[in-house]
Design an enzyme around this catalytic site. Structure first.
Site, short mmCIF file in Angstrom:
data_model
loop_
_atom_site.label_atom_id
_atom_site.label_comp_id
_atom_site.label_asym_id
_atom_site.label_seq_id
_atom_site.Cartn_x
_atom_site.Cartn_y
_atom_site.Cartn_z
N CYS A 1 0.48 -1.19 0.07
CA CYS A 1 -0.06 -0.39 -0.55
C CYS A 1 0.88 1.43 0.04
O CYS A 1 1.48 1.34 -0.95
CB CYS A 1 -0.71 0.05 1.05
SG CYS A 1 -2.46 0.90 1.41
N HIS B 1 -3.88 -4.69 0.06
CA HIS B 1 -3.54 -5.17 1.08
C HIS B 1 -3.83 -6.35 1.34
O HIS B 1 -4.36 -8.12 1.63
CB HIS B 1 -4.68 -4.85 2.48
CG HIS B 1 -4.09 -3.13 2.45
ND1 HIS B 1 -4.49 -2.70 4.22
CD2 HIS B 1 -4.13 -2.72 2.26
CE1 HIS B 1 -4.18 -1.72 4.20
NE2 HIS B 1 -4.16 -1.05 2.89
N GLU C 1 -3.18 -9.11 3.26
CA GLU C 1 -2.87 -9.88 4.87
C GLU C 1 -4.73 -10.19 4.84
O GLU C 1 -5.33 -10.76 5.23
CB GLU C 1 -2.88 -8.91 6.06
CG GLU C 1 -3.18 -8.01 6.40
CD GLU C 1 -3.54 -6.61 5.55
OE1 GLU C 1 -4.48 -6.20 5.50
OE2 GLU C 1 -2.72 -6.57 5.19
#
Length: 399
Positions: free
Chosen positions: A258, A350, A352
């Site tokens: 990001c 992202h 995750e």
């Protein structure tokens, strides 16, 4: 219970009347929309949303309440919160409070009961713009005074929030299983799930402040460097760009997500620019040009790297060859970078993905493999072993 009036005011003079939600008062920020149908607690506690008034496009928010396990950071970071229909009842066995309770606790001024579809369409047409939510005594202020407050606030362009969201002191997340190395994570707004997944790959994670000096970073002697997500304009982060450039010159492996992707872009010599309304949601399609696979990704960014697709470039900053490794299938925005002559790569989304898809979890494994290769004296290649086809060729085929 009597409902209290509130109003959302945009810088173009558009007004949306609704009901007070969360804390009372006034809040100012950039009005953006997030399209996730779930994960509102993770959205609110994502430091990347600092300075922004977040509009949830999903109409019903708050039905599962909040808990102590899902927050991505120590508090709610959004500047304000806009929903259509907040749930009056919490129904989830993990919940220990209502969303409204936590908004009040952290002083987040919100508004409910407005047509979030109409608001989203306006932002889509005009772009993200400055706004303000006014409730309590501030809801009764003259319209001209409210509009003046909205228009006089600073813009997101040129804004730096890293010092606000970053840790003030270094802390360590121990490695799980076999330790493969010490990892310095520059906290630009890092999320708890990110450090957890890195630790699960065998990294001893040292989360360091955003203003750490190059000397202090070298004293830590990390085997690799990671730049996290975070809010603000990457053009306002010169110190972090210089720190990254010094680290790249040592040959230390690097991974950024990001905001970290934007800062790698700047470190390599590319520019960045502001998107009209950004990418914020958990269903963003991205092409991995290394494998040719399409990933559904979780994203939250309003700025992007300015680099051409489908070609191998020379880094303007002198770090050798670079290529765009991922790009958006919605609008061709750069979604990842890979350096071919230094061990560095990054993605704009992202991986995750909390809450969200898990298509991109392999990137943590790719980073771990890169660090192992350096430790074992093997050739360093950020593309990893599965990169058998040049990214430029796959990009041409996909187009």
């Amino acid at each position: 219970m009597t409902r209290e009036r509130a109003v959302l005011v945009l810088e173009d003079g558009t007004r949306y009347d609704g009901w007070a939600y969360g804390a009372r008062g006034r809040t100012l920020g950039e009005v953006v929309f997030a399209t996730g149908m779930t994960g509102y607690q993770e959205t609110l506690t994502d430091p990347s949303y600092a300075g922004q008034i977040v509009v949830q496009t999903a109409p019903h928010i708050g039905n599962t309440g909040v808990n102590d396990e899902d927050p991505e950071s120590r508090r709610i970071w959004v500047a304000g919160y806009v929903v259509r229909d907040p749930s009056r009842v919490v129904s989830n066995h993990r919940a220990n409070a209502s969303l409204d309770d936590h908004l009040v606790r952290d002083g987040i001024v919100g508004i409910s009961g407005i047509d979030t579809r109409a608001l989203t369409r306006r932002i889509r047409d005009a772009g993200a713009m400055k706004g303000g939510v006014f409730s309590g005594a501030d809801a009764a202020l003259p319209e001209s005074e409210q509009l003046d407050a909205v228009r006089s606030q600073a813009t997101m362009a040129g804004a730096s929030f890293s010092a606000i969201v970053s840790t003030s002191e270094t802390y360590v997340v121990p490695a799980e299983g076999e330790q493969i190395g010490r990892l310095a994570v520059l906290d630009l707004g890092v999320k708890a799930s990110t450090t957890r997944y890195l630790a699960q790959r065998g990294f001893e994670v040292h989360v360091v402040p955003q203003d750490i000096s190059a000397a202090d970073l070298e004293a830590l002697a990390p085997d690799a460097l990671f730049y996290s997500n975070g809010p603000g304009d990457p053009a306002a982060s010169d110190a972090q760009v210089e720190l990254l450039q010094e680290s790249l010159r040592t040959g230390r492996p690097f991974f950024g997500i990001c905001f970290g992707n934007q800062l790698l872009g700047r470190a390599l010599g590319f520019g960045t620019y502001k998107l009209p309304f950004g990418h914020r949601g958990i269903n963003q399609p991205v092409l991995d040009t290394t494998t040719g696979k399409v990933e559904i990704t979780s994203q939250n960014h309003g700025f992007a790297v300015d680099a051409p697709l489908g070609q191998v470039l020379e880094s303007p900053a002198g770090f050798g060859r670079v290529e765009v490794s991922h790009y958006s299938l919605n609008d061709d925005v750069v979604e990842g970078l890979r350096a071919l002559d230094v061990p560095a790569f990054s993605v704009q989304y992202h991986p995750e993905a909390a809450a969200g898809p898990h298509d991109s979890m392999y990137l943590f494994d790719r980073f771990a493999d890169l660090v192992r290769a350096r430790r074992d004296g093997e050739p360093l290649d950020a593309a990893t072993a599965d990169a058998t086809t040049p990214a430029a060729d796959i990009t041409k085929e996909a187009n």
